[in-house]
Design a protein around this motif. Sequence first.
Motif, PDB file in Angstrom:
ATOM      1  N   ALA A 199       0.769  -1.803  -0.066  1.00  0.00           N
ATOM      2  CA  ALA A 199      -0.276   0.470   0.409  1.00  0.00           C
ATOM      3  C   ALA A 199       0.717   1.149  -0.322  1.00  0.00           C
ATOM      4  CB  ALA A 199      -0.738  -0.146   1.116  1.00  0.00           C
ATOM      5  N   SER A 233       0.755   5.529   0.823  1.00  0.00           N
ATOM      6  CA  SER A 233      -0.020   6.189   1.777  1.00  0.00           C
ATOM      7  C   SER A 233       0.338   7.679   1.497  1.00  0.00           C
ATOM      8  CB  SER A 233       1.509   6.420   2.584  1.00  0.00           C
ATOM      9  OG  SER A 233       2.214   6.949   2.323  1.00  0.00           O
ATOM     10  N   GLU A 234      -1.104   8.117   1.729  1.00  0.00           N
ATOM     11  CA  GLU A 234      -1.361   9.582   1.403  1.00  0.00           C
ATOM     12  C   GLU A 234      -0.294  10.238   1.279  1.00  0.00           C
ATOM     13  OE1 GLU A 234      -4.846  10.255   0.008  1.00  0.00           O
ATOM     14  OE2 GLU A 234      -5.013   7.746   0.630  1.00  0.00           O
ATOM     15  N   LYS A 236       1.678   9.664  -1.805  1.00  0.00           N
ATOM     16  CA  LYS A 236       0.407   9.812  -3.159  1.00  0.00           C
ATOM     17  C   LYS A 236       0.776  11.186  -2.808  1.00  0.00           C
ATOM     18  CE  LYS A 236      -2.945   5.995  -2.772  1.00  0.00           C
ATOM     19  NZ  LYS A 236      -3.982   5.737  -2.596  1.00  0.00           N
TER      20      LYS A 236
END
Length: 365
Positions: free
Chosen positions: A2, A4-5, A8
Motif C-alpha cells: 500500500a 500512504s496518502e 501519493k
Amino acid sequence: MAISERKKRILAALIDEYVKTAEPVGSKTIAALADLGCSSATIRNELAELTSMGYLEQPHTSAGRIPTPMGYRMYVNELMEKQKLTLEETEEINRRLNDKMIQLDHMMSDVGKIASQLTDYPALAMAAYAPATIQRFDLIYIDANTFIIVLLLSNNTVKNKLVHLPISVDAAMMQKLSVLFNANFTGITNDKITPVLISSTERAADDTRGLTAVIASFVMEILSEGDSVEAFVTGETRLLNQPEFRDPAKAHKLMSYLSEGGHLITGDSPELIPGDSEVRVLIGPENVAEELKDSSVVIASYDMGDNTRGIIGVVGPTRMDYSSVAAKLSFLAAGLSRRLGGGASPPLGMHDKLIIKGEDIIDEH
C-alpha cells in the motif's frame, strides 16, 4: 504494498512539476511546492521509498527523480485533477469544428489536424466501421457452366461475381446452395466462416464439385475488404518540440512509424476503442506497438452515424499533461458526435470517464 496518502501527495507534486519542466525533481522543490508539513529530509526518505516501490527512478546524473510508467499509471488512476476547459478553449474547438464540417470529404484528416493543433502532439484519426455481414445470397443460374453470385451486405451495398465453371452444374444445385448459404452464412462476420462451416455446407449440399468453396471464397474476399481502415496521421514533427525527443534517433524511430501509417491502436484490438464519454490512456509499455513503448497514447471516439465510430488519438512523451489532453479530446469527440451522430452535448469541457486499462475512473465533479 500500500502507498500512504503522504507518498501519493509527494508523487502527485513531483509529476505535476516534471510535466511542466521535463527536469528531475528533488526534495527541496517538492517541499517548496507542496504543503506537506514535513521536512526535506522526510521527503527524501519518501522519495527513496517511492523509488524502491517502482513509482520513481533516479537518473544517474541527477539527485532528482522522474516518474516511471508505473508512477504515471498511479497518477492517472488516482491522483491527477480532472481538468475543465476554459470558455475560450471550448469556443475555439467549436469554431474549428464549424469551419471544418463544411469539407466532409476531408473530414477525417481535418479532425486529426484539429486534435494535433489543440494538444501540440501528433494525432491520428480513423473510422472504426462495424464489421459487414451478408444479409442475403442470390445464386443466379445462367447456363450449365455459368452462374452469378449476388450478395446483399448489411451496409446495404451489393456485390456480385460472374463465375465460369470448367464443369457442368444444374439449376437445382444452385437453388440448394442458395438455401444453405442463406441459412448458414448470413449475419456472421468473416472470422466465423471456418473450414468446418464450409465442409458441413458442402456435405449438406452433396457438393462434390467445389462450388461451395468457390462461393465461400468470394464471401470471405468481400467481407475482408471492410477490415482495412484508412488512418490519417498529422503533426509528426510536433514531437521535436518535446525534450524527450531531442535525440534524433529516438525521434526518427517514432516519427517514421507514424508517417508510414503506424496506428496508435491496432485493428485486432477492438477492446481499446473507447465508447461514448470515455477517454482511454495507454502509458509506455501498455501500448501494443513496440515503437510506442516509450510514449503515451490518449484516445477518444465519436459517433459518425451509420453504425460507425470515429477515433481520434494523440501520441506524446509519458511526461504528458494527461488531464488537459483528455479534456480536449473528450470535448472534441462530443462535438463531433453531436454534429455527425446526434450525440448529446457534454458539460462544458468535462471528460466524464477515463478508461484506464479496463478500469473506470469516474469524474465526480
